[in-house]
Design a protein around this motif. Structure first.
Motif, PDB file in Angstrom:
ATOM      1  N   LYS A   1      45.900  30.630  55.410  1.00  0.00           N
ATOM      2  CA  LYS A   1      45.466  30.441  56.789  1.00  0.00           C
ATOM      3  C   LYS A   1      43.945  30.461  56.845  1.00  0.00           C
ATOM      4  O   LYS A   1      43.293  31.229  56.122  1.00  0.00           O
ATOM      5  N   THR A   2      43.370  29.612  57.680  1.00  0.00           N
ATOM      6  CA  THR A   2      41.923  29.511  57.794  1.00  0.00           C
ATOM      7  C   THR A   2      41.507  29.567  59.259  1.00  0.00           C
ATOM      8  O   THR A   2      42.251  29.156  60.156  1.00  0.00           O
ATOM      9  N   GLU A   3      40.304  30.071  59.484  1.00  0.00           N
ATOM     10  CA  GLU A   3      39.777  30.211  60.845  1.00  0.00           C
ATOM     11  C   GLU A   3      39.347  28.876  61.437  1.00  0.00           C
ATOM     12  O   GLU A   3      39.402  28.680  62.650  1.00  0.00           O
ATOM     13  N   HIS A   4      38.881  27.954  60.586  1.00  0.00           N
ATOM     14  CA  HIS A   4      38.396  26.655  61.043  1.00  0.00           C
ATOM     15  C   HIS A   4      39.117  25.534  60.292  1.00  0.00           C
ATOM     16  O   HIS A   4      39.587  25.740  59.166  1.00  0.00           O
ATOM     17  N   PRO A   5      39.205  24.337  60.876  1.00  0.00           N
ATOM     18  CA  PRO A   5      39.738  23.197  60.123  1.00  0.00           C
ATOM     19  C   PRO A   5      38.982  23.049  58.810  1.00  0.00           C
ATOM     20  O   PRO A   5      37.750  23.077  58.796  1.00  0.00           O
ATOM     21  N   SER A   6      39.707  22.901  57.708  1.00  0.00           N
ATOM     22  CA  SER A   6      39.072  22.947  56.388  1.00  0.00           C
ATOM     23  C   SER A   6      39.759  22.008  55.408  1.00  0.00           C
ATOM     24  O   SER A   6      40.961  21.746  55.500  1.00  0.00           O
ATOM     25  N   TYR A   7      38.968  21.543  54.448  1.00  0.00           N
ATOM     26  CA  TYR A   7      39.485  20.804  53.296  1.00  0.00           C
ATOM     27  C   TYR A   7      39.715  21.823  52.180  1.00  0.00           C
ATOM     28  O   TYR A   7      38.837  22.624  51.858  1.00  0.00           O
ATOM     29  N   LEU A   8      40.899  21.785  51.586  1.00  0.00           N
ATOM     30  CA  LEU A   8      41.294  22.818  50.634  1.00  0.00           C
ATOM     31  C   LEU A   8      41.194  22.356  49.188  1.00  0.00           C
ATOM     32  O   LEU A   8      41.483  21.200  48.866  1.00  0.00           O
ATOM     33  N   LEU A   9      40.829  23.320  48.349  1.00  0.00           N
ATOM     34  CA  LEU A   9      40.924  23.168  46.898  1.00  0.00           C
ATOM     35  C   LEU A   9      41.594  24.429  46.377  1.00  0.00           C
ATOM     36  O   LEU A   9      41.022  25.524  46.429  1.00  0.00           O
ATOM     37  N   MET A  10      42.852  24.300  45.894  1.00  0.00           N
ATOM     38  CA  MET A  10      43.576  25.433  45.321  1.00  0.00           C
ATOM     39  C   MET A  10      43.699  25.232  43.822  1.00  0.00           C
ATOM     40  O   MET A  10      44.136  24.175  43.370  1.00  0.00           O
ATOM     41  N   VAL A  11      43.281  26.246  43.061  1.00  0.00           N
ATOM     42  CA  VAL A  11      43.306  26.139  41.606  1.00  0.00           C
ATOM     43  C   VAL A  11      44.020  27.333  41.005  1.00  0.00           C
ATOM     44  O   VAL A  11      44.051  28.422  41.578  1.00  0.00           O
ATOM     45  N   ASN A  12      44.605  27.101  39.837  1.00  0.00           N
ATOM     46  CA  ASN A  12      45.199  28.153  39.024  1.00  0.00           C
ATOM     47  C   ASN A  12      44.382  28.259  37.737  1.00  0.00           C
ATOM     48  O   ASN A  12      44.301  27.305  36.971  1.00  0.00           O
ATOM     49  N   ILE A  13      43.741  29.411  37.520  1.00  0.00           N
ATOM     50  CA  ILE A  13      43.023  29.666  36.276  1.00  0.00           C
ATOM     51  C   ILE A  13      44.015  30.321  35.332  1.00  0.00           C
ATOM     52  O   ILE A  13      44.401  31.473  35.513  1.00  0.00           O
ATOM     53  N   ASP A  14      44.467  29.579  34.310  1.00  0.00           N
ATOM     54  CA  ASP A  14      45.570  30.057  33.484  1.00  0.00           C
ATOM     55  C   ASP A  14      45.074  30.937  32.338  1.00  0.00           C
ATOM     56  O   ASP A  14      43.870  31.056  32.108  1.00  0.00           O
ATOM     57  N   PRO A  15      45.991  31.602  31.596  1.00  0.00           N
ATOM     58  CA  PRO A  15      45.581  32.521  30.539  1.00  0.00           C
ATOM     59  C   PRO A  15      44.756  31.881  29.429  1.00  0.00           C
ATOM     60  O   PRO A  15      44.007  32.578  28.738  1.00  0.00           O
ATOM     61  N   GLN A  16      44.894  30.579  29.235  1.00  0.00           N
ATOM     62  CA  GLN A  16      44.137  29.904  28.187  1.00  0.00           C
ATOM     63  C   GLN A  16      42.733  29.522  28.642  1.00  0.00           C
ATOM     64  O   GLN A  16      41.944  29.014  27.856  1.00  0.00           O
ATOM     65  N   GLY A  17      42.426  29.740  29.921  1.00  0.00           N
ATOM     66  CA  GLY A  17      41.095  29.445  30.414  1.00  0.00           C
ATOM     67  C   GLY A  17      40.968  28.110  31.104  1.00  0.00           C
ATOM     68  O   GLY A  17      39.901  27.779  31.614  1.00  0.00           O
ATOM     69  N   ALA A  18      42.044  27.308  31.130  1.00  0.00           N
ATOM     70  CA  ALA A  18      42.002  26.024  31.828  1.00  0.00           C
ATOM     71  C   ALA A  18      42.169  26.255  33.326  1.00  0.00           C
ATOM     72  O   ALA A  18      42.779  27.232  33.756  1.00  0.00           O
ATOM     73  N   ILE A  19      41.625  25.335  34.109  1.00  0.00           N
ATOM     74  CA  ILE A  19      41.748  25.397  35.557  1.00  0.00           C
ATOM     75  C   ILE A  19      42.607  24.229  36.005  1.00  0.00           C
ATOM     76  O   ILE A  19      42.258  23.062  35.794  1.00  0.00           O
ATOM     77  N   ASN A  20      43.758  24.536  36.601  1.00  0.00           N
ATOM     78  CA  ASN A  20      44.693  23.516  37.055  1.00  0.00           C
ATOM     79  C   ASN A  20      44.579  23.360  38.563  1.00  0.00           C
ATOM     80  O   ASN A  20      44.767  24.323  39.309  1.00  0.00           O
ATOM     81  N   VAL A  21      44.262  22.170  39.013  1.00  0.00           N
ATOM     82  CA  VAL A  21      44.158  21.901  40.442  1.00  0.00           C
ATOM     83  C   VAL A  21      45.559  21.659  40.986  1.00  0.00           C
ATOM     84  O   VAL A  21      46.214  20.676  40.631  1.00  0.00           O
ATOM     85  N   ILE A  22      46.027  22.551  41.835  1.00  0.00           N
ATOM     86  CA  ILE A  22      47.374  22.424  42.379  1.00  0.00           C
ATOM     87  C   ILE A  22      47.359  21.974  43.837  1.00  0.00           C
ATOM     88  O   ILE A  22      48.405  21.699  44.414  1.00  0.00           O
ATOM     89  N   TYR A  23      46.176  21.900  44.428  1.00  0.00           N
ATOM     90  CA  TYR A  23      46.004  21.310  45.756  1.00  0.00           C
ATOM     91  C   TYR A  23      44.533  20.956  45.921  1.00  0.00           C
ATOM     92  O   TYR A  23      43.687  21.819  45.692  1.00  0.00           O
ATOM     93  N   PRO A  24      44.216  19.690  46.230  1.00  0.00           N
ATOM     94  CA  PRO A  24      45.119  18.578  46.523  1.00  0.00           C
ATOM     95  C   PRO A  24      45.738  18.002  45.248  1.00  0.00           C
ATOM     96  O   PRO A  24      45.077  17.922  44.208  1.00  0.00           O
ATOM     97  N   TYR A  25      46.997  17.614  45.368  1.00  0.00           N
ATOM     98  CA  TYR A  25      47.694  16.967  44.262  1.00  0.00           C
ATOM     99  C   TYR A  25      48.032  15.510  44.590  1.00  0.00           C
ATOM    100  O   TYR A  25      48.161  14.682  43.694  1.00  0.00           O
TER     101      TYR A  25
END
Length: 585
Positions: free
Chosen positions: A477-501
């Motif tokens: 949830k966000t206070e203002h209209p926003s563009y999202l970037l959701m990432v998963n930083i995995d155990p191997q150190g890679a960053i997986n972008v899971i939103y936007p997909y």
């Protein structure tokens, strides 16, 4: 790690009211009931609860304007079930509509998750163990003595809730004895948990006949029963809450220099020195910000449990997470003892002679990762000695490197396995340490948000631990209209972008809507520690399209683009983070 499912998003929009500053009557008073039970007879004693109550009381009076006459304390032998519930009920007569009420319990907890005993204790709730638990002789008597949330607390909280009181409940007890967190820790702090079978004499109960159900994914969501009650618990599923007894204070310095619960000690620090808790810098600390700050501080200090708040975002119809703590801003910070530790500055071991920084004033709060190299990993000291984002120490650290056979284990300060790498490639080991230092700075350095954002797991009670096969989802949830970037930083150190997909996910998310991502991922090997982060931007950036659905390796050009985006000082942005530790069982 998390295996993201390549399916179209299932998005649930729940229209919620948004009122960052709820009106509080000028005459509103503040009342508190503080309970500490540690001097148990039949189970392991706890050193912290009495000190917890004293510290909380001092902070309430000196930093939050509570009057001594409005604070009732119950300690040890007086902490019977009847006394505790009666005093909660009396708060209805002692207070008026619009008043602020704080109810705090510190002691042992228990739950239905006992492999040895079959009880009627609800599987979706825990129980607080009062002083008069000793002497029970049957399961029926045990159930009658425990303080069970849905059975005992709800009936006495409902009148306060329906009578217009604003209630904050905090419980420093443990409802999970099955630990996933902290398995690799060399220092095992005592738990605030007691098995149900340990409270009964042998032969007074029947063994379980059915296999134990594991995992949170099978739990059914139920509607939050209150309109004006915010609840903060010390830990979640698979995370026993920890106690700091006298013998561990040197390694885990407390705010007062006395034994405390790990959760309470951190809560006291934040309430007393809470400037960093105002994440969006609007001059008010909300319950959501309090929860996030306590979670961040406990992670930074190396504790292996994550406080949980209720109501969940998807069921927060009255926007309690954005209500100011105790109805208004705190007074000036206080000092409880000369031994107090500032926020985000846990005491670490002394620096080694090859440390990258010998400056005693530098620690994790400066974005520098403290690293302890075991005997088997000492060969990497020279390669790390010149790196200014790493400080090699003896004793407590945020990262431990430990030799195990032909592998090097990367272990967090809380004793959680982060990642395991073969020891035959020293360059990979050094590179991973440097990458962990960058992750540490991104995750643990306070991030001054430009507006309010909230992120949490979509299953109430999920802490920061999960086991193989668990389904993982999120609510945002966000206070203002926003563009999202959701990432998963995995155990191997890679960053997986899971939103936007998908391209349609480049559109802004509307304000004040709880956006759900159910069953977004499943826990699969390799296990370790993941971080989930959401960045919310008020303005669109072409970098979001560039990163859409990508896996960002730690030394790739995409990593440079990602870093530039989240560090861009010209963008109005905010961040929210979650930690997830996964294991086979």
């Amino acid at each position: 790690m998390l295996m993201v499912r390549l399916l179209s998003w299932c998005v649930l929009l729940a229209m919620l009211s948004m009122a960052v500053l709820w009106p509080t009557p000028a005459f509103a008073a503040r009342h508190a009931l503080l309970v500490g039970v540690g001097d148990y007879d039949i189970v392991r004693k706890l050193y912290g609860p009495v000190n917890d109550v004293a510290a909380i009381k001092t902070v309430l009076m000196e930093s939050w304007g509570f009057e001594a006459a409005n604070i009732k304390t119950i300690l040890n032998v007086d902490g019977t079930k009847r006394n505790i519930l009666n005093e909660i009920a009396k708060l209805q007569d002692r207070s008026q509509p619009g008043d602020e009420i704080f109810i705090y319990l510190s002691g042992h907890g228990t739950s239905a998750g006992d492999e040895d005993i079959k009880t009627p204790l609800p599987t979706t709730t825990g129980a607080f163990i009062p002083y008069d638990i000793q002497g029970v002789s049957s399961v029926e008597e045990l159930m009658d003595r425990l303080i069970i949330g849905v059975n005992d607390l709800q009936p006495v909280l409902k009148p306060l809730d329906q009578g217009g009181r604003h209630v904050f409940v905090a419980i420093d007890a443990c409802y999970s004895g099955n630990a996933v967190r902290g398995r690799h820790s060399q220092v095992q702090l005592p738990q605030r948990f007691v098995k149900l079978s340990d409270l009964l004499p042998p032969g007074s109960y029947s063994k379980q006949n059915k296999p134990r159900v594991r995992g949170l994914k099978r739990k059914v969501k139920t509607a939050y029963p209150y309109n004006n009650v915010y609840y903060l618990a010390a830990s979640g599923e698979f995370e026993p809450a920890q106690d700091i007894p006298p013998e561990f204070i040197t390694q885990y310095p407390t705010f007062t220099g006395k034994p405390h619960g790990a959760f309470t000690d951190t809560l006291v620090r934040v309430l007393a020195l809470g400037t960093d808790a105002d994440i969006d810098r609007d001059g008010v600390v909300t319950y959501g910000e309090l929860k996030e700050t306590v979670q961040r501080e406990m992670r930074a200090r190396g504790f292996s449990h994550t406080p949980q708040g209720l109501p969940p975002l998807y069921d927060d119809a009255n926007d309690l997470s954005n209500r100011p703590v105790f109805g208004s801003a705190a007074a000036s910070p206080i000092v409880l003892a000369a031994t107090q530790q500032p926020l985000s500055k846990p005491a670490h071991g002394k620096s080694t002679t090859v440390a990258a920084s010998q400056d005693k004033g530098k620690d994790d709060s400066d974005g520098v990762l403290t690293v302890n190299l075991s005997a088997g990993a000492a060969a990497y000291a020279a390669a790390l000695g010149g790196y200014d984002k790493v400080k090699l120490v003896e004793g407590n650290a945020s990262l431990f490197l430990r030799q195990e056979g032909r592998n090097i284990l990367f272990i967090s300060g809380a004793g959680d396995l982060i990642v395991k790498l073969p020891s035959n490639n020293p360059d990979d080991i050094v590179s991973m340490v440097k990458h962990q230092a960058w992750i540490h700075s991104v995750v643990n350095t306070p991030y001054h948000n430009d507006f309010a954002v909230n992120l949490e797991f979509d299953t109430p009670g999920r802490g920061s631990a999960a086991i193989q096969g668990d389904d993982i989802g999120f609510t945002f949830k966000t206070e203002h209209p926003s563009y999202l970037l959701m990432v998963n930083i995995d155990p191997q150190g890679a960053i997986n972008v899971i939103y936007p997909y998908m391209p349609d996910e480049l559109l802004p998310v509307q304000a004040s809507n709880a956006k759900a991502f159910p069953n977004l991922a499943e826990v699969t090997p390799p296990y370790g520690r993941d971080f989930i982060q959401v960045y919310a931007f008020r303005d669109y950036s072409d970098t979001l399209k560039l990163l859409m659905g990508k896996t960002i390796e730690k030394d790739s050009p995409l990593m440079a683009s990602f870093k530039a985006l989240i560090e861009d000082k010209n963008l109005r942005k905010s961040r929210a983070s979650l930690e997830l530790v996964t294991a086979a069982n």
